[in-house]
Write an enzyme that holds these catalytic residues in place. Structure first.
Site, PDB file in Angstrom:
ATOM      1  N   ASN A 138       0.854  -1.186   0.000  1.00 60.04           N
ATOM      2  CA  ASN A 138       0.000   0.000   0.000  1.00 60.04           C
ATOM      3  C   ASN A 138       0.888   1.233   0.000  1.00 60.04           C
ATOM      4  O   ASN A 138       2.108   1.138   0.194  1.00 60.04           O
ATOM      5  CB  ASN A 138      -0.919  -0.039   1.222  1.00 60.04           C
ATOM      6  N   HIS A 167       9.316  -2.295  -3.256  1.00 58.24           N
ATOM      7  CA  HIS A 167       7.982  -1.849  -2.827  1.00 58.24           C
ATOM      8  C   HIS A 167       7.213  -1.321  -4.035  1.00 58.24           C
ATOM      9  O   HIS A 167       7.593  -0.314  -4.629  1.00 58.24           O
ATOM     10  CB  HIS A 167       8.129  -0.763  -1.747  1.00 58.24           C
ATOM     11  N   ASP A 185       2.221  -9.331   2.099  1.00 54.84           N
ATOM     12  CA  ASP A 185       2.991  -8.440   2.975  1.00 54.84           C
ATOM     13  C   ASP A 185       3.037  -8.938   4.413  1.00 54.84           C
ATOM     14  O   ASP A 185       4.029  -8.732   5.116  1.00 54.84           O
ATOM     15  CB  ASP A 185       2.374  -7.034   2.975  1.00 54.84           C
TER      16      ASP A 185
END
Ligand code: ADP
Ligand code: NA
Ligand code: NA
Length: 269
Positions: free
Chosen positions: A67, A132, A77
């Site tokens: 996110n 990420h 995650d």
């Protein structure tokens, strides 16, 4: 540059089966190119440990389909959160993102060697980086909207995969990806897997197609054909490598097979 190995890991069996159905046969025959693993991230790491001992040290980069705020709270995650040491690791990780908003579509590579915290030893099994790739701003609901499957399904998954492959650090020996947007984001598995595999197949034909030809394939896959951006040389190149212009024009990523615009023989040795 040597291509890195692509490790696709998901504990959801239908995701791993769909990956297998979309990848070229030649790629699955060579597990050093693409390795599809149907089990948890934790089990994968145990599996790779044996591999790493056998084949010397390897640097793995793992993709966080996260996110925009870098919390490691759910889905894949959460597996990273647990493996890397829970709340103290999440705090360190978010600091590497400058505790800052990272828009969907952006990419940040976090070098795990920079982690000097006591008790955390994130590189213990050869993991060198977390890439990420936020797929959502917050997990407050799906990103997928059935009335806009291209814009809210195919496009975000392709883009995240493309970014991860394109911006993985140079010393990556293998990249680890889970099914992107198949959990909280609620993109249908078949759409997500096809979009991921299309990006991976473009990676696997590195050097066999010009980057302009790849651009043409991407614009048609994503549903943005634009004649003015289709140079004559690419039409010649398409003909040379066996890509049908007719298929390209008519291509619809929602229902047509990848092979229609990317022949399976286009794969690095
Ligand atoms: P997104 O937010 O992009 O939808 P999720 O993290 O919710 O991503 O889910 C992505 C994929 O990760 C799903 O296909 C799910 O099956 C898989 N997944 C979740 N936890 C694990 C785990 N511990 N090991 C392997 N795969 C996992
Ligand atoms: Na996510
Ligand atoms: Na997630």
């Amino acid at each position: 540059m040597k291509p890195f190995r692509i490790i696709l890991c998901d504990m959801n069996k239908s995701v791993t089966q769909l990956w297998k159905s979309f990848i070229q046969e030649a790629a699955t025959k060579n597990p050093n190119l693409v390795f599809i693993y149907n089990d948890s991230f934790e089990a994968l790491i145990d599996h790779l440990k044996v591999d790493t001992v056998k084949n010397h040290a390897k640097t793995y980069s793992v993709v966080s389909p996260g996110n925009s705020f870098g919390y490691l709270g759910g889905g894949f995650d959460l597996a990273l959160y647990k493996y890397f040491g829970g709340a103290p690791f999440e705090k360190w990780f978010r600091r590497q993102l400058d505790n800052e908003y990272k828009p969907v579509g952006s990419i940040t590579t976090v070098d795990l060697q920079n982690c000097k915290e006591q008790n955390l030893n994130p590189t213990r099994d050869g993991l060198g980086y977390i890439i990420h790739c936020p797929t959502m701003i917050t997990p407050n609901g799906p990103i997928f909207n059935p009335s806009e499957p291209m814009k809210t399904g195919v496009e975000p998954v392709f883009d995240a995969t493309w970014n991860a492959l394109r911006y993985a650090p140079d010393d990556t020996d293998a990249i680890i990806l889970s099914g992107l947007c198949t959990g909280y984001a609620a993109v249908p598995e078949a759409l997500s897997c096809k979009s991921m595999i299309f990006a991976i197949r473009l990676y696997l034909c590195d050097g066999l197609l010009s980057s302009e030809m790849k651009n043409i394939l991407i614009m048609h896959f994503l549903g943005y054909p634009y004649p003015a951006y289709f140079p004559k040389e690419c039409k010649e190149e398409a003909e040379r490598v066996g890509i049908s212009l007719e298929n390209l024009h008519a291509f619809n990523a929602l229902c047509d097979p990848i092979d229609w615009i990317l022949p399976p023989h286009l794969i690095i040795e």
